[in-house]
Design an enzyme around this catalytic site. Sequence first.
Site, PDB file in Angstrom:
ATOM      1  N   ARG A 111       0.847  -1.190   0.000  1.00 44.24           N
ATOM      2  CA  ARG A 111       0.000   0.000   0.000  1.00 44.24           C
ATOM      3  C   ARG A 111       0.891   1.251   0.000  1.00 44.24           C
ATOM      4  NH1 ARG A 111      -5.089   1.639  -1.220  1.00 44.24           N
ATOM      5  NH2 ARG A 111      -6.163   2.739   0.450  1.00 44.24           N
ATOM      6  N   THR A 382      -9.886   0.373  -9.423  1.00 48.31           N
ATOM      7  CA  THR A 382      -8.882  -0.514  -8.855  1.00 48.31           C
ATOM      8  C   THR A 382      -8.937  -1.724  -9.767  1.00 48.31           C
ATOM      9  OG1 THR A 382      -9.235   0.393  -6.660  1.00 48.31           O
ATOM     10  CG2 THR A 382      -8.458  -1.868  -6.717  1.00 48.31           C
ATOM     11  N   THR A 400      -4.126  -0.795  -7.193  1.00 49.79           N
ATOM     12  CA  THR A 400      -4.910   0.416  -7.456  1.00 49.79           C
ATOM     13  C   THR A 400      -4.069   1.666  -7.603  1.00 49.79           C
ATOM     14  OG1 THR A 400      -6.787   1.706  -6.624  1.00 49.79           O
ATOM     15  CG2 THR A 400      -5.238   0.920  -4.976  1.00 49.79           C
ATOM     16  N   ASP A 424      -7.820   8.323   0.241  1.00 43.19           N
ATOM     17  CA  ASP A 424      -8.354   7.224   1.064  1.00 43.19           C
ATOM     18  C   ASP A 424      -8.149   7.472   2.559  1.00 43.19           C
ATOM     19  OD1 ASP A 424      -9.577   5.718  -0.830  1.00 43.19           O
ATOM     20  OD2 ASP A 424      -8.074   4.141  -0.926  1.00 43.19           O
ATOM     21  N   SER A 454     -10.103  -0.786   1.118  1.00 39.62           N
ATOM     22  CA  SER A 454     -11.198  -1.762   1.160  1.00 39.62           C
ATOM     23  C   SER A 454     -10.859  -3.012   0.366  1.00 39.62           C
ATOM     24  CB  SER A 454     -12.464  -1.151   0.549  1.00 39.62           C
ATOM     25  OG  SER A 454     -12.930  -0.122   1.359  1.00 39.62           O
TER      26      SER A 454
HETATM   27  N1  GLY Z   1      -8.420   2.907  -3.341  1.00 45.84           N
HETATM   28  C1  GLY Z   1      -9.288   1.817  -3.151  1.00 45.84           C
HETATM   29  C2  GLY Z   1      -9.000   1.011  -1.934  1.00 45.84           C
HETATM   30  O1  GLY Z   1      -7.860   0.933  -1.542  1.00 45.84           O
HETATM   31  O2  GLY Z   1      -9.867   0.457  -1.349  1.00 45.84           O
END
Ligand code: GLY
Length: 575
Positions: A111, A382, A400, A424, A454
């Site tokens: 991430r 995504t 994403t 986010d 998510s």
């Molecule tokens: N940007 C979508 C997610 O990470 O849920």
Amino acid sequence: MRKPFSASIIILLFPFFIYAQSIVGKGKAVDPYHYTIQKDKTFSKGAVACAHPIASKVGAAILKKGGNAIDAAIATQLALAVVYPGAGNIGGGGFMVGRLKDGKTFSLDYRETAPAKASRDMYLDDKGNAQSNLSQYGHLASGVPGTISGLFAGMKYAKLPFKTLIQPAIDLAEKGFTLTKAEAAKFNNAQNDFKKYNTVVPVFIKEGGWKEGDTVVQKDLATTLKRIRDKGAAGFYEGETAKLIAAEMQRGKGLITVDDLKNYQTKERKPIEFDYKGYTIVSMPPPSSGGVLLWQMLKMVEKRPLASYGFETVKSVQLMTEAERRAYADRAEHLGDPDFWKVPLKEITSDTYLTKRMADYDSTKAGNSSGIKAGVVESTETTHISIIDQWGNMASVTTTLNGNFGSKTVVGGAGFFLNNEMDDFSSKPGVPNMYGAVGGEANAIAPGKRMLSSMAPTIVLKNSKPFMVVGTPGGTTIPTSVFQTIVDIIDFKMEPADAVDKPKFHHQWLPDELVVEKGFPENIIDELKKMGYTIKGYNVPGYEVVIGRVELIKVTDGKLEASADIRGDDTVAGF
Ligand code: GLY
């Protein structure tokens, strides 16, 4: 069962034929000029399902070449970064959940992180109002990308050399590929944004617009990919690519520096694992909310006779909606980056807690969301990859840029889009964001912190053997789409294609409304309205809600039933 679907894109460009034959390896062609979209197929050895036909074929070619599911996942992701730049990426981040043939499960968290110069109130104006334009568009919206670090972290589970896995992406970027109709339309819809948010004109801008069959060549991206091939992760996080990213940030007043890039690290985390009706569900832990929500929702419905209620009946939809409502209420309060926030994972997934959570459930009327904190809403762009190989290794990857083409900013001279993942985070904890939802303290911005996601890349086992790989894009609708797909397969015994394609529904506590896709049965909508539900997303002229683009591979009698979502160009490939 849906009818077989096959959209052909036959663009006869003979001069490129020789090159097309050489992608991936002699005799194992992935032809980027002549390809078809294959929605469902049963394979005997290895299968890939993802959002773009060329990328699926690259993954399948790697499997055929002797690569395992992790090799194919790495190659597919890199190919998507070229042929599906709206969400496939090297400038974003993602999660991989894997299960190896020896039974080991793992999850990789790549991430994005907030840059060191980011701060809690960075998107507030002097009156304290959140400026979502800054967290969603342009240079300030980007977190430090994690994808390339994540792919290299995955190499410890791979078999083939990285050079082999990245070469198809390099070829596709350098020599080009032809656009599908849907991809051409996406490029065209974003032309104004591309002009507005770039300091160097990117190749994606085309006067007169793009059309199906046009060839896209990305020389700068090819050069960046070659640096990664030759120098490893340092080819992205250090040296020329890092300098180009930092220079782009300076031109556009963004925050990412060469130090942010050098300091980026993938985290290997213990996956979420729980039992649902004798099946083991393996999914992504925080900083994604995906696996936790899945756990909560499945356990909240587990003891009720869903199978006897049936698919898309008032009873099953209402029960699942109330489980969704309750799970999402926990999201903002409790979930965030576990390295920055104590996530009470044990407590909110315990059987006692989840039984109590449903204690006020009433099967005759709509629940009530008022007075409870709610989750943030993410954008829906995504993309997901599902893979199983001939040895039973499984890879489930969701990656994403956040919004479509992320921040819309392409790194000048390096050729790839940067994410807008900073959106986010909760820009202003406790205050509704642009979607009318509020986020909590758990997901406030802090330097180096990962924003709550998510994404729910998921693997399902039966008797400790591979049963299913599943996942989807869709922002906050990701956990509900995966939840419904699992229930469709396990409880309703549906065919994979139906579980993937049939209309879905979504409730996320606040706003207190049930969103349903086009084609959702009108009689059920009427019944649910009578029970007190506010229904959104259907019959709204010009506004068609799309919930999920699920990629699913299910093991049935030793064969791999692969199904790609009807909602896009999504394609299965294998052998
Ligand atoms: N940007 C979508 C997610 O990470 O849920």
